[in-house]
Design a protein around this motif. Structure first.
Motif, short mmCIF file in Angstrom:
data_model
loop_
_atom_site.label_atom_id
_atom_site.label_comp_id
_atom_site.label_asym_id
_atom_site.label_seq_id
_atom_site.Cartn_x
_atom_site.Cartn_y
_atom_site.Cartn_z
N HIS A 183 45.19 -15.31 -19.16
CA HIS A 183 44.69 -14.18 -17.87
C HIS A 183 43.37 -14.68 -17.38
O HIS A 183 43.47 -14.68 -16.23
N GLN A 230 42.79 -15.90 -13.45
CA GLN A 230 41.69 -15.40 -12.46
C GLN A 230 40.86 -16.81 -11.92
O GLN A 230 40.29 -16.60 -10.79
N TYR A 262 42.66 -18.19 -9.32
CA TYR A 262 42.90 -17.53 -7.93
C TYR A 262 41.40 -17.46 -7.30
O TYR A 262 41.36 -17.67 -6.07
N ASP A 271 45.44 -7.85 0.28
CA ASP A 271 46.06 -6.65 -0.03
C ASP A 271 46.66 -6.40 -1.34
O ASP A 271 47.81 -7.10 -1.70
N GLU A 272 46.03 -6.10 -2.14
CA GLU A 272 46.59 -5.66 -3.57
C GLU A 272 46.90 -4.31 -3.89
O GLU A 272 45.99 -3.40 -3.66
N GLN A 273 47.92 -3.88 -4.66
CA GLN A 273 48.18 -2.74 -5.07
C GLN A 273 48.36 -2.77 -6.55
O GLN A 273 49.20 -3.52 -7.03
N LYS A 274 47.64 -2.03 -7.28
CA LYS A 274 47.84 -2.08 -8.95
C LYS A 274 48.68 -0.60 -9.01
O LYS A 274 49.29 -0.03 -8.40
N ALA A 275 49.33 -0.90 -10.32
CA ALA A 275 50.44 -0.06 -10.94
C ALA A 275 49.60 1.26 -10.96
O ALA A 275 50.53 2.32 -10.81
N ASP A 276 48.45 1.50 -11.26
CA ASP A 276 47.95 2.77 -11.40
C ASP A 276 47.59 3.58 -10.12
O ASP A 276 46.99 4.64 -10.05
N HIS A 293 45.84 2.31 -7.46
CA HIS A 293 44.41 1.75 -6.76
C HIS A 293 44.88 0.61 -5.82
O HIS A 293 45.82 -0.03 -6.17
N ARG A 294 44.42 0.45 -4.54
CA ARG A 294 44.64 -0.32 -3.69
C ARG A 294 43.26 -0.91 -3.34
O ARG A 294 42.37 -0.52 -2.97
#
Length: 83
Positions: free
Chosen positions: A34, A38, A41, A58-63, A65-66
């Motif tokens: 992991h 990172q 990236y 533009d990232e969207q997490k499973a919980d 949060h964006r």
């Protein structure tokens, strides 16, 4: 305590310790993987910006949060009044 009971108790203790050690080792390997992802990236992001590129994230997490951001490298600006 007879011989069979003692053997089972010792084997159970050893197997339990081996399973715990294996779990810790797997967790450590996942964490290293992991962190390497990172680091890669981040390095590619910095390289893109250093070459004068533009970066959109533009990232969207499973919980739910964006994170949206746009970074572009332009000429340096001087504060007003300084020249």
């Amino acid at each position: 305590m007879d011989r069979t009971t003692a053997t089972v108790a010792i084997v159970s203790g050893v197997v339990g310790q081996v399973c715990a050690l294996l779990g810790l080792w797997l967790r450590l390997r996942w964490r290293v993987w992991h962190e390497q992802a990172q680091r890669q990236y981040l390095a590619s992001t910095v390289e893109t910006l250093a070459s004068g590129g533009r970066l959109k994230v533009d990232e969207q997490k499973a919980d739910g949060h964006r994170l949206r951001m746009e970074i572009s490298r332009g000429p340096a600006r001087t504060p007003e009044g300084e020249e």
